[in-house]
Design a protein around this motif. Structure first.
Motif, short mmCIF file in Angstrom:
data_model
loop_
_atom_site.label_atom_id
_atom_site.label_comp_id
_atom_site.label_asym_id
_atom_site.label_seq_id
_atom_site.Cartn_x
_atom_site.Cartn_y
_atom_site.Cartn_z
N LEU A 1 0.83 -1.20 0.00
CA LEU A 1 0.00 0.00 0.00
C LEU A 1 0.87 1.26 0.00
CD1 LEU A 1 -2.92 0.94 0.02
CD2 LEU A 1 -2.87 0.89 2.51
N TRP A 2 1.96 1.24 0.75
CA TRP A 2 2.88 2.38 0.78
C TRP A 2 3.51 2.60 -0.60
CZ3 TRP A 2 8.46 2.24 0.59
CH2 TRP A 2 9.06 3.49 0.79
N LEU A 3 3.92 1.52 -1.25
CA LEU A 3 4.56 1.64 -2.57
C LEU A 3 3.60 2.19 -3.62
CD1 LEU A 3 6.55 -1.73 -2.65
CD2 LEU A 3 7.54 0.57 -2.60
N ILE A 4 2.35 1.74 -3.56
CA ILE A 4 1.40 2.14 -4.59
C ILE A 4 0.92 3.58 -4.40
CG2 ILE A 4 -0.78 1.44 -3.54
CD1 ILE A 4 -1.55 0.16 -6.17
N LEU A 5 0.98 4.07 -3.14
CA LEU A 5 0.48 5.43 -2.86
C LEU A 5 1.59 6.48 -2.80
CD1 LEU A 5 -2.32 4.80 -0.22
CD2 LEU A 5 -2.60 5.39 -2.64
N ARG A 6 2.85 6.08 -2.94
CA ARG A 6 3.95 7.05 -2.85
C ARG A 6 3.79 8.23 -3.80
NH1 ARG A 6 9.83 4.47 -2.91
NH2 ARG A 6 10.41 6.56 -2.23
N PRO A 7 3.40 8.01 -5.07
CA PRO A 7 3.26 9.16 -5.97
C PRO A 7 2.20 10.16 -5.53
CG PRO A 7 3.31 7.09 -7.21
CD PRO A 7 3.15 6.73 -5.77
N GLU A 8 1.19 9.68 -4.81
CA GLU A 8 0.11 10.56 -4.36
C GLU A 8 0.56 11.51 -3.26
OE1 GLU A 8 -3.10 10.60 -5.74
OE2 GLU A 8 -2.01 9.38 -7.22
N PHE A 9 1.69 11.21 -2.63
CA PHE A 9 2.19 12.04 -1.54
C PHE A 9 3.54 12.67 -1.89
CE2 PHE A 9 -0.70 9.02 0.40
CZ PHE A 9 -1.49 9.84 1.20
N GLY A 10 3.77 12.84 -3.18
CA GLY A 10 4.97 13.54 -3.63
C GLY A 10 6.20 12.68 -3.77
N GLY A 11 6.08 11.39 -3.57
CA GLY A 11 7.23 10.49 -3.69
C GLY A 11 7.38 9.99 -5.12
#
Length: 202
Positions: A32-42
């Motif tokens: 879940l962290w990997l898939i959502l990283r782009p949503e939080f500027g990563g």
């Protein structure tokens, strides 16, 4: 995986199949962290997220296979395996819906089935029965969805590969959703029969 009732079960916790299931559970927040990283500027980490999903699928196959072959079927394993399946499905739904890869209506349909199953489990517990055993149809539905989600994640791009992934991803999603609800309805029928038999016995 589906377990035959005639097989001997063990109360051991630290078996190879159980360790594989625990590792699969540990991969849920990582995915879940990997898939959502782009949503939080990563940076985009879809490749790593796909790898986690692939490893999850491999471990899902191995834990049931090894449990049967080595006679290490356990009560804990029968809880961990479906729990890991559902958590991966839920985390993928959250991630793909957040990124607008999955439409909200499809997420709602799949979550409604999970809610239905939770209600059925509550009814069974009230009557002193354990949760329903994972059946072949439910496992087939899970496999279809676990194929669909990586393909739909891969379709979030451009080029022929993304287009091909979208076609196959939505095909698997359609079959998986249909089978998921079919298995859910069978669970409802099973619960109804058990409760009715329990009521008649009283």
């Amino acid at each position: 995986m589906e377990v035959q009732e005639t097989r001997v079960q063990t109360d051991r916790v630290l078996t190879i199949p159980n360790i594989l299931s625990m590792a699969r559970l540990a991969g849920v927040p990582l995915f879940l962290w990997l898939i959502l990283r782009p949503e939080f500027g990563g940076p985009q980490s879809d490749g790593w997220a796909l790898l986690v999903l692939m490893l999850s699928g491999i471990s899902d196959y191995l834990d049931g296979k090894l449990a049967r072959r080595w006679n290490q079927i356990s009560s804990l394993g029968r809880l961990l395996d479906p729990a890991a399946d559902r958590l991966y499905i839920l985390s993928t739904l959250v991630g793909l819906t957040w990124r607008e890869i999955l439409p909200l209506w499809l997420t709602s349909v799949l979550l409604a089935r999970e809610l239905l199953l939770l209600v059925m489990v509550g009814i069974l517990r009230r009557h002193g029965y354990p949760p329903p055993q994972v059946n072949f149809l439910g496992k087939a539905a899970t496999f279809n969805l676990m194929y669909a989600f990586p393909l739909l994640l891969l379709s979030d791009g451009s080029g022929w590969l993304a287009s091909l992934a979208a076609i196959f991803g939505w095909a698997f999603a359609g079959w998986g959703t249909t089978l998921y609800w079919w298995a859910g309805i069978l669970y409802v029928v099973q619960v109804r029969r058990l409760v009715r038999a329990d009521t008649m016995a009283d």
